[in-house]
Scaffold this active site. Sequence first.
Site, PDB file in Angstrom:
ATOM      1  N   HIS A  19       1.735   7.084  -3.856  1.00  0.00           N
ATOM      2  CA  HIS A  19       2.240   5.641  -3.140  1.00  0.00           C
ATOM      3  C   HIS A  19       2.543   5.868  -1.766  1.00  0.00           C
ATOM      4  O   HIS A  19       1.677   5.163  -0.870  1.00  0.00           O
ATOM      5  CB  HIS A  19       3.521   4.978  -3.870  1.00  0.00           C
ATOM      6  CG  HIS A  19       3.881   3.816  -3.107  1.00  0.00           C
ATOM      7  ND1 HIS A  19       3.413   2.490  -3.573  1.00  0.00           N
ATOM      8  CD2 HIS A  19       4.452   3.519  -1.963  1.00  0.00           C
ATOM      9  CE1 HIS A  19       4.011   1.382  -2.810  1.00  0.00           C
ATOM     10  NE2 HIS A  19       4.635   1.905  -1.836  1.00  0.00           N
ATOM     11  N   GLU A  20       3.466   6.409  -1.409  1.00  0.00           N
ATOM     12  CA  GLU A  20       3.835   6.882   0.122  1.00  0.00           C
ATOM     13  C   GLU A  20       2.541   7.301   0.884  1.00  0.00           C
ATOM     14  O   GLU A  20       2.349   6.760   1.993  1.00  0.00           O
ATOM     15  CB  GLU A  20       5.055   7.736   0.137  1.00  0.00           C
ATOM     16  CG  GLU A  20       6.319   7.206  -0.559  1.00  0.00           C
ATOM     17  CD  GLU A  20       6.699   5.788   0.014  1.00  0.00           C
ATOM     18  OE1 GLU A  20       6.524   5.460   1.219  1.00  0.00           O
ATOM     19  OE2 GLU A  20       7.483   4.991  -0.615  1.00  0.00           O
ATOM     20  N   HIS A  31       0.044   4.829   2.066  1.00  0.00           N
ATOM     21  CA  HIS A  31       0.557   3.964   3.294  1.00  0.00           C
ATOM     22  C   HIS A  31      -0.330   4.852   4.384  1.00  0.00           C
ATOM     23  O   HIS A  31      -0.609   4.058   5.497  1.00  0.00           O
ATOM     24  CB  HIS A  31       1.939   3.862   3.404  1.00  0.00           C
ATOM     25  CG  HIS A  31       2.655   2.954   2.537  1.00  0.00           C
ATOM     26  ND1 HIS A  31       2.256   1.701   2.560  1.00  0.00           N
ATOM     27  CD2 HIS A  31       3.474   3.100   1.508  1.00  0.00           C
ATOM     28  CE1 HIS A  31       3.037   0.970   1.775  1.00  0.00           C
ATOM     29  NE2 HIS A  31       3.786   1.700   1.132  1.00  0.00           N
ATOM     30  N   TYR A  45       2.040  -5.024   7.872  1.00  0.00           N
ATOM     31  CA  TYR A  45       3.083  -5.210   6.710  1.00  0.00           C
ATOM     32  C   TYR A  45       3.930  -6.443   6.902  1.00  0.00           C
ATOM     33  O   TYR A  45       5.281  -6.483   7.108  1.00  0.00           O
ATOM     34  CB  TYR A  45       3.999  -3.854   7.011  1.00  0.00           C
ATOM     35  CG  TYR A  45       4.493  -3.383   5.734  1.00  0.00           C
ATOM     36  CD1 TYR A  45       3.933  -2.831   4.951  1.00  0.00           C
ATOM     37  CD2 TYR A  45       5.877  -3.475   5.657  1.00  0.00           C
ATOM     38  CE1 TYR A  45       4.331  -2.305   3.816  1.00  0.00           C
ATOM     39  CE2 TYR A  45       6.486  -2.840   4.787  1.00  0.00           C
ATOM     40  CZ  TYR A  45       5.592  -2.680   3.591  1.00  0.00           C
ATOM     41  OH  TYR A  45       6.298  -1.958   2.213  1.00  0.00           O
ATOM     42  N   GLU A  74       1.277  -2.914   0.259  1.00  0.00           N
ATOM     43  CA  GLU A  74       2.086  -2.350  -0.860  1.00  0.00           C
ATOM     44  C   GLU A  74       1.210  -2.092  -2.342  1.00  0.00           C
ATOM     45  O   GLU A  74       1.257  -1.185  -2.892  1.00  0.00           O
ATOM     46  CB  GLU A  74       3.376  -3.409  -1.066  1.00  0.00           C
ATOM     47  CG  GLU A  74       4.271  -3.281  -0.420  1.00  0.00           C
ATOM     48  CD  GLU A  74       4.872  -1.775  -0.651  1.00  0.00           C
ATOM     49  OE1 GLU A  74       5.008  -1.261  -1.748  1.00  0.00           O
ATOM     50  OE2 GLU A  74       4.987  -0.746   0.304  1.00  0.00           O
ATOM     51  N   ASP A  76      12.460  -9.052   2.779  1.00  0.00           N
ATOM     52  CA  ASP A  76      11.504  -7.897   2.305  1.00  0.00           C
ATOM     53  C   ASP A  76       9.863  -8.208   3.142  1.00  0.00           C
ATOM     54  O   ASP A  76       8.712  -8.075   2.366  1.00  0.00           O
ATOM     55  CB  ASP A  76      11.249  -7.784   1.039  1.00  0.00           C
ATOM     56  CG  ASP A  76      10.301  -6.665   0.522  1.00  0.00           C
ATOM     57  OD1 ASP A  76      10.447  -5.771   0.885  1.00  0.00           O
ATOM     58  OD2 ASP A  76       9.753  -7.104  -0.803  1.00  0.00           O
ATOM     59  N   HIS A  90       6.928  -6.407  -1.385  1.00  0.00           N
ATOM     60  CA  HIS A  90       7.373  -5.792  -2.349  1.00  0.00           C
ATOM     61  C   HIS A  90       7.174  -6.617  -3.817  1.00  0.00           C
ATOM     62  O   HIS A  90       7.469  -6.238  -4.837  1.00  0.00           O
ATOM     63  CB  HIS A  90       8.574  -4.780  -2.451  1.00  0.00           C
ATOM     64  CG  HIS A  90       8.461  -3.725  -1.609  1.00  0.00           C
ATOM     65  ND1 HIS A  90       8.964  -3.734  -0.393  1.00  0.00           N
ATOM     66  CD2 HIS A  90       7.918  -2.438  -1.872  1.00  0.00           C
ATOM     67  CE1 HIS A  90       8.799  -2.582   0.096  1.00  0.00           C
ATOM     68  NE2 HIS A  90       8.257  -1.742  -0.793  1.00  0.00           N
TER      69      HIS A  90
HETATM   70 ZN   LIG Z   1       5.286   1.165  -0.054  1.00  0.00          ZN
END
Ligand SMILES: [Zn+2]
Length: 495
Positions: A191-192, A195, A206, A215, A288, A293
């Site tokens: 996931h990271e 990005h 974002y 996301e 957020d 998210h």
């Molecule tokens: Zn993320």
Amino acid sequence: MTSTHTSAAGSIAQDLIAQGLVSHCTIVPPYILEALATSGEPRVARHARESLRHDEQLRAARRTPTARPTGRRAPRGEDAAGAHGTGPHRTIFDAKGTQDTPGTQVRAEGGGPTGDVAVNEAYDGLGATWDLWSTAYSRDSLDGKGMPLLATVHYGRNYDNAFWDGSQMVFGDGDGVIFERFTKSVDVIGHELAHGVTEHTAGLLYQGQSGALNESVSDVFGVLVKQKALGQSAAEADWLVGADLLNASVKGRALRDMRNPGTAYDDPRLGTDPQPADMDHYVDTKDDNGGVHINSGIPNRAFVLAAEAIGGNAWEGAGAVWYAVLSGDGIRADCDFATFAGLTVAAAGSAHGDGSPQQEAVRSAWEQVGVLTAGVRPPSGGSGGTAPSPAPGQGGGAPSADAQVLLRRTGGFAGQVRERRMALGELSERDAKDWQHLLAAPTLERIAASTERTHPDAFVYSVVCDETGCDVTLQEPHLPEAIHSLFERTLAQDD
Ligand SMILES: [Zn+2]
């Protein structure tokens, strides 16, 4: 290598964040940390508060970018240029409980396992991630040009998070009560790093819907890293994000459930999973970054529905379609759900043919989550039986063919006004459908609300539709390309 206060790599990352060139992302959403911070367990609450405080410091350093950074995106074809490289270039560092990055180097590419499970999980997870991008999408690392993969483990004390700082991965050890160490789930590593791929391709802003897509793309490719590593087909996969992060005492399966958003956990300390499963439950919030998210649950579920309907391995079926959109020329940094959906339908058509089962699977998936409106699709006489019947209430927002729309373009260097009043039924079938999709969703309102900046000499469009109550004014530079071209096509047809 010793680390002092702030390492060179760390300060470069902070500079990039401050310049708005990269976005800082954390795997544990702030709403979970906030719930934990008020938890009755003092140790958990203290660690959550510390993680929150640290995240806030990082966020404060970030300014929301206003445009896709030009020149950062690889030209067409460049992605594959390094695909025949020699493999990943991984380096793992140990922050030893500090918040200095990268820290002390503890394992480099080709080095054997150490006695530290977090180091080895990070090393293997980076390798599994590189493997997905390389073998499934012919992409050599995050930037398509062999970018080294760097990761720091043991960041902070009981740090309840993992994040991508624009140049490297950072993993906390977790508090040991709610969260285990953050290297434990390979999909979190995937996931990271995704990005980083998004940064080097679509550059999705974002914030709001483009942020939720950012996301979602990370969740999608994160779980695909895991599925490919385990050799799981779409049907065999659990579609959970961060399943191994949760301590056994937590009432929940994972941080997120892509197949069933909103059901991943229900725990007195963590709260209840807030993700919506469809557009009827889209969450409008300022928290957020506009719920990035939270509302990512909607495109996440669309991906699972498409992947399961297409069948086989998800990284080859739906994953290839999503990657084509992410890395293609059609996507803009401010892309919203409906535009992204349209791009995936088009990409599935390019890859498998218009009207193919794969394209129908993708279209149907977006209809089931309410992003595309069922009922305005062309009669295709589809034989597969995979098309769902529209859910009750779906499509209620779509304007009729008789709906009157006023499109007006003002501004521009020469100050000319162009205007067209039309019934949607006057337009070509394709354009009428596009307008119906556009007016059925709050897409235009969201673009208008999210952008205040004005641009000298740029066109300004206004759209009024009494039937749907739409009345918005939009700056040309903020329009996704698909909408911009629809507007221009519509105005041109009046000649
Ligand atoms: Zn993320």
